[in-house]
Design a protein around this motif. Structure first.
Motif, PDB file in Angstrom:
ATOM      1  N   ALA A 162       0.839  -1.203   0.000  1.00  0.00           N
ATOM      2  CA  ALA A 162       0.000   0.000   0.000  1.00  0.00           C
ATOM      3  C   ALA A 162       0.873   1.251   0.000  1.00  0.00           C
ATOM      4  CB  ALA A 162      -0.915   0.005   1.216  1.00  0.00           C
ATOM      5  N   TYR A 163       0.488   2.215  -0.825  1.00  0.00           N
ATOM      6  CA  TYR A 163       1.178   3.503  -0.897  1.00  0.00           C
ATOM      7  C   TYR A 163       0.192   4.592  -0.487  1.00  0.00           C
ATOM      8  CZ  TYR A 163       4.638   0.918  -3.621  1.00  0.00           C
ATOM      9  OH  TYR A 163       5.574   0.011  -4.032  1.00  0.00           O
ATOM     10  N   ILE A 164       0.642   5.498   0.365  1.00  0.00           N
ATOM     11  CA  ILE A 164      -0.248   6.485   0.975  1.00  0.00           C
ATOM     12  C   ILE A 164      -0.008   7.869   0.383  1.00  0.00           C
ATOM     13  CG2 ILE A 164      -1.011   7.510   3.152  1.00  0.00           C
ATOM     14  CD1 ILE A 164       0.439   5.119   4.553  1.00  0.00           C
ATOM     15  N   VAL A 165      -1.112   8.563   0.075  1.00  0.00           N
ATOM     16  CA  VAL A 165      -1.067   9.982  -0.268  1.00  0.00           C
ATOM     17  C   VAL A 165      -1.927  10.713   0.756  1.00  0.00           C
ATOM     18  CG1 VAL A 165      -1.489  11.757  -2.001  1.00  0.00           C
ATOM     19  CG2 VAL A 165      -0.839   9.445  -2.723  1.00  0.00           C
ATOM     20  N   LEU A 166      -1.302  11.561   1.540  1.00  0.00           N
ATOM     21  CA  LEU A 166      -2.008  12.373   2.524  1.00  0.00           C
ATOM     22  C   LEU A 166      -2.399  13.682   1.850  1.00  0.00           C
ATOM     23  CD1 LEU A 166      -2.982  13.007   5.390  1.00  0.00           C
ATOM     24  CD2 LEU A 166      -0.630  13.702   5.944  1.00  0.00           C
ATOM     25  N   CYS A 167      -3.685  13.949   1.788  1.00  0.00           N
ATOM     26  CA  CYS A 167      -4.193  15.080   1.006  1.00  0.00           C
ATOM     27  C   CYS A 167      -4.568  16.241   1.916  1.00  0.00           C
ATOM     28  CB  CYS A 167      -5.409  14.651   0.194  1.00  0.00           C
ATOM     29  SG  CYS A 167      -5.074  13.244  -0.894  1.00  0.00           S
ATOM     30  N   GLY A 168      -3.810  17.318   1.815  1.00  0.00           N
ATOM     31  CA  GLY A 168      -4.103  18.531   2.556  1.00  0.00           C
ATOM     32  C   GLY A 168      -4.663  19.596   1.635  1.00  0.00           C
ATOM     33  N   THR A 169      -5.079  20.698   2.205  1.00  0.00           N
ATOM     34  CA  THR A 169      -5.622  21.773   1.382  1.00  0.00           C
ATOM     35  C   THR A 169      -4.524  22.518   0.628  1.00  0.00           C
ATOM     36  OG1 THR A 169      -5.552  23.304   3.261  1.00  0.00           O
ATOM     37  CG2 THR A 169      -7.608  22.092   2.895  1.00  0.00           C
ATOM     38  N   GLN A 170      -3.292  22.447   1.127  1.00  0.00           N
ATOM     39  CA  GLN A 170      -2.191  23.153   0.480  1.00  0.00           C
ATOM     40  C   GLN A 170      -1.391  22.269  -0.472  1.00  0.00           C
ATOM     41  OE1 GLN A 170      -1.931  26.488   0.896  1.00  0.00           O
ATOM     42  NE2 GLN A 170      -3.784  26.166   2.118  1.00  0.00           N
ATOM     43  N   SER A 171      -1.375  20.970  -0.216  1.00  0.00           N
ATOM     44  CA  SER A 171      -0.558  20.061  -1.013  1.00  0.00           C
ATOM     45  C   SER A 171      -0.948  18.627  -0.692  1.00  0.00           C
ATOM     46  CB  SER A 171       0.934  20.283  -0.697  1.00  0.00           C
ATOM     47  OG  SER A 171       1.763  19.409  -1.432  1.00  0.00           O
ATOM     48  N   ALA A 172      -0.447  17.714  -1.503  1.00  0.00           N
ATOM     49  CA  ALA A 172      -0.465  16.292  -1.157  1.00  0.00           C
ATOM     50  C   ALA A 172       0.915  15.934  -0.613  1.00  0.00           C
ATOM     51  CB  ALA A 172      -0.791  15.452  -2.377  1.00  0.00           C
ATOM     52  N   TYR A 173       0.959  14.893   0.217  1.00  0.00           N
ATOM     53  CA  TYR A 173       2.214  14.512   0.866  1.00  0.00           C
ATOM     54  C   TYR A 173       2.407  13.005   0.743  1.00  0.00           C
ATOM     55  CZ  TYR A 173       1.295  19.091   2.892  1.00  0.00           C
ATOM     56  OH  TYR A 173       0.997  20.424   3.055  1.00  0.00           O
ATOM     57  N   ILE A 174       3.642  12.605   0.441  1.00  0.00           N
ATOM     58  CA  ILE A 174       3.965  11.190   0.281  1.00  0.00           C
ATOM     59  C   ILE A 174       5.271  10.874   0.995  1.00  0.00           C
ATOM     60  CG2 ILE A 174       2.738  10.955  -1.907  1.00  0.00           C
ATOM     61  CD1 ILE A 174       5.476  11.233  -3.319  1.00  0.00           C
ATOM     62  N   GLU A 175       5.416   9.606   1.377  1.00  0.00           N
ATOM     63  CA  GLU A 175       6.663   9.148   1.987  1.00  0.00           C
ATOM     64  C   GLU A 175       7.514   8.341   1.008  1.00  0.00           C
ATOM     65  OE1 GLU A 175       5.434   8.506   6.667  1.00  0.00           O
ATOM     66  OE2 GLU A 175       4.923   6.944   5.219  1.00  0.00           O
ATOM     67  N   THR A 176       6.863   7.637   0.109  1.00  0.00           N
ATOM     68  CA  THR A 176       7.590   6.742  -0.786  1.00  0.00           C
ATOM     69  C   THR A 176       8.334   7.506  -1.881  1.00  0.00           C
ATOM     70  OG1 THR A 176       7.385   4.816  -2.240  1.00  0.00           O
ATOM     71  CG2 THR A 176       5.641   6.448  -2.373  1.00  0.00           C
ATOM     72  N   GLN A 177       9.382   6.885  -2.378  1.00  0.00           N
ATOM     73  CA  GLN A 177      10.078   7.390  -3.565  1.00  0.00           C
ATOM     74  C   GLN A 177      10.163   6.297  -4.629  1.00  0.00           C
ATOM     75  OE1 GLN A 177      13.256  10.397  -3.091  1.00  0.00           O
ATOM     76  NE2 GLN A 177      13.363   9.754  -0.953  1.00  0.00           N
ATOM     77  N   GLU A 178       9.292   5.307  -4.520  1.00  0.00           N
ATOM     78  CA  GLU A 178       9.263   4.202  -5.473  1.00  0.00           C
ATOM     79  C   GLU A 178       8.781   4.732  -6.832  1.00  0.00           C
ATOM     80  OE1 GLU A 178       8.475   1.060  -7.843  1.00  0.00           O
ATOM     81  OE2 GLU A 178       6.739   2.118  -7.045  1.00  0.00           O
ATOM     82  N   PRO A 179       9.564   4.566  -7.900  1.00  0.00           N
ATOM     83  CA  PRO A 179       9.254   5.191  -9.193  1.00  0.00           C
ATOM     84  C   PRO A 179       7.869   4.856  -9.744  1.00  0.00           C
ATOM     85  CG  PRO A 179      11.501   4.363  -9.194  1.00  0.00           C
ATOM     86  CD  PRO A 179      10.867   3.861  -7.927  1.00  0.00           C
ATOM     87  N   HIS A 180       7.453   3.600  -9.615  1.00  0.00           N
ATOM     88  CA  HIS A 180       6.150   3.194 -10.141  1.00  0.00           C
ATOM     89  C   HIS A 180       5.027   3.963  -9.445  1.00  0.00           C
ATOM     90  CE1 HIS A 180       3.253   0.858 -12.203  1.00  0.00           C
ATOM     91  NE2 HIS A 180       3.026  -0.052 -11.273  1.00  0.00           N
ATOM     92  N   ALA A 181       5.145   4.110  -8.137  1.00  0.00           N
ATOM     93  CA  ALA A 181       4.141   4.846  -7.375  1.00  0.00           C
ATOM     94  C   ALA A 181       4.171   6.332  -7.724  1.00  0.00           C
ATOM     95  CB  ALA A 181       4.366   4.644  -5.880  1.00  0.00           C
ATOM     96  N   LEU A 182       5.359   6.897  -7.845  1.00  0.00           N
ATOM     97  CA  LEU A 182       5.474   8.320  -8.164  1.00  0.00           C
ATOM     98  C   LEU A 182       4.845   8.640  -9.518  1.00  0.00           C
ATOM     99  CD1 LEU A 182       9.118   9.115  -6.980  1.00  0.00           C
ATOM    100  CD2 LEU A 182       6.964   9.519  -5.764  1.00  0.00           C
ATOM    101  N   LYS A 183       5.014   7.744 -10.474  1.00  0.00           N
ATOM    102  CA  LYS A 183       4.412   7.945 -11.796  1.00  0.00           C
ATOM    103  C   LYS A 183       2.891   7.951 -11.701  1.00  0.00           C
ATOM    104  CE  LYS A 183       4.417   6.068 -16.502  1.00  0.00           C
ATOM    105  NZ  LYS A 183       4.942   4.989 -17.393  1.00  0.00           N
ATOM    106  N   GLU A 184       2.348   7.061 -10.892  1.00  0.00           N
ATOM    107  CA  GLU A 184       0.896   7.006 -10.706  1.00  0.00           C
ATOM    108  C   GLU A 184       0.392   8.251  -9.982  1.00  0.00           C
ATOM    109  OE1 GLU A 184      -3.065   5.506 -10.658  1.00  0.00           O
ATOM    110  OE2 GLU A 184      -1.317   5.024 -11.887  1.00  0.00           O
ATOM    111  N   PHE A 185       1.093   8.661  -8.937  1.00  0.00           N
ATOM    112  CA  PHE A 185       0.674   9.840  -8.174  1.00  0.00           C
ATOM    113  C   PHE A 185       0.645  11.088  -9.049  1.00  0.00           C
ATOM    114  CE2 PHE A 185       2.741   7.957  -4.081  1.00  0.00           C
ATOM    115  CZ  PHE A 185       1.766   6.976  -4.047  1.00  0.00           C
ATOM    116  N   ALA A 186       1.615  11.193  -9.950  1.00  0.00           N
ATOM    117  CA  ALA A 186       1.743  12.398 -10.774  1.00  0.00           C
ATOM    118  C   ALA A 186       0.532  12.635 -11.669  1.00  0.00           C
ATOM    119  CB  ALA A 186       3.008  12.313 -11.625  1.00  0.00           C
ATOM    120  N   LYS A 187      -0.229  11.584 -11.948  1.00  0.00           N
ATOM    121  CA  LYS A 187      -1.421  11.740 -12.784  1.00  0.00           C
ATOM    122  C   LYS A 187      -2.488  12.577 -12.088  1.00  0.00           C
ATOM    123  CE  LYS A 187      -0.981   7.040 -14.715  1.00  0.00           C
ATOM    124  NZ  LYS A 187      -1.682   5.721 -14.788  1.00  0.00           N
ATOM    125  N   TYR A 188      -2.534  12.496 -10.763  1.00  0.00           N
ATOM    126  CA  TYR A 188      -3.658  13.059 -10.020  1.00  0.00           C
ATOM    127  C   TYR A 188      -3.278  14.168  -9.046  1.00  0.00           C
ATOM    128  CZ  TYR A 188      -5.179   8.501 -11.678  1.00  0.00           C
ATOM    129  OH  TYR A 188      -5.434   7.408 -12.471  1.00  0.00           O
TER     130      TYR A 188
END
Length: 273
Positions: free
Chosen positions: A111-137
């Motif tokens: 599981a990969y977590i995206v913490l969504c705030g009003t100012q930004s989203a926040y992530i802990e992982t630096q796994e490339p596959h996850a980062l590519k997916e996160f960048a879409k949204y």
């Protein structure tokens, strides 16, 4: 089985809410070719057009940059609503709940977590596959060492699991948080945890009350489980042909698939012909 055409006069539509992925966007995450032409005709009829998505507000702003000043953005699955840079509605999650959700997600392998705030989203992982997916949204996203140490106002926790959230994340989260929070599968590999009162439907009902349009004057389009409450808040509710079975059961009408620009087809047929 949803009907294909509305049986109520649709010329009185005042508000259109459209999901993005699997609904308005095609299989390449692109807007339909005739979107801006159709949008201008809709606007000329004094109909409000809203993007209603699990995507981040800043991501939606970029997608609709040429017309962003005119649209309403129901972002992060209804937890925040923005218009012309002004916040119209927000539904936060308290910080103790955020901590509990993060700890639960950390315990799930894959599981990969995206913490969504009003100012930004926040992530802990630096796994490339996850980062590519996160960048879409999430176009505004910060890497942090510890999500529990982030200072922001939080509206959602999104969890990505590449083997499927309905199978690998939903069971434990429904058991732990289903009675106290809104837990919704927003796509095959995404699950969102929000305030119990939060949904796209709740955001639309707020807009109905504050902007003065009715349930009967509302049209919506969706394809996945995070669209159910939105469809329930609209008389003219459309399930895409590619929609989840539960969405097809909930919607009153049906639209061609997102591969066929089904949203544009229905809007042109029902409102512009």
């Amino acid at each position: 089985m949803p009907k294909t055409r509305s049986t109520m006069p649709s010329k009185d539509i005042k508000f259109i809410a459209v999901d993005m992925d699997g609904t308005l966007l095609d299989q390449n995450s692109q807007l339909p070719e005739d979107f801006y032409s159709v949008y201008q005709q809709v606007r000329q009829r004094d109909i409000i057009f809203a993007a209603a998505s699990g995507r981040q507000y800043y991501s939606l702003m970029e997608t609709f940059a040429p017309i962003s000043d005119h649209m309403i953005f129901i972002a992060e699955n209804g937890t925040i609503v923005m218009h012309q840079g002004k916040e119209l509605y927000r539904c936060e999650i308290d910080k103790p709940s955020i901590a509990a959700i993060i700890k639960q997600a950390r315990a799930i392998d894959g599981a990969y977590i995206v913490l969504c705030g009003t100012q930004s989203a926040y992530i802990e992982t630096q796994e490339p596959h996850a980062l590519k997916e996160f960048a879409k949204y999430y176009h505004r996203c910060q890497h942090v060492n510890d999500l529990l140490a982030v200072d922001d106002d939080f509206i959602k926790v999104a969890i990505c699991h590449f083997d499927g959230t309905e199978e690998h994340v939903l069971p434990s989260f429904e058991s732990e948080f289903g009675q106290s929070h809104q837990v919704v599968v927003s796509a095959k590999i995404w699950l969102d945890v929000m305030n119990a009162k939060a949904s796209k439907g709740a955001a639309i009902e707020h807009l109905q009350n504050t902007l003065g349009f009715s349930y009967e004057q509302t049209m919506s389009f969706g394809d996945y489980l995070n669209d159910l409450e939105m469809l329930k808040a609209s008389y003219h509710s459309y399930a895409m042909d590619n929609a989840h079975p539960k969405v097809k059961q909930t919607a009153r009408f049906s639209a061609p698939s997102h591969h066929e620009a089904g949203v544009m087809t229905v809007i042109k047929r029902e409102l512009l012909d």
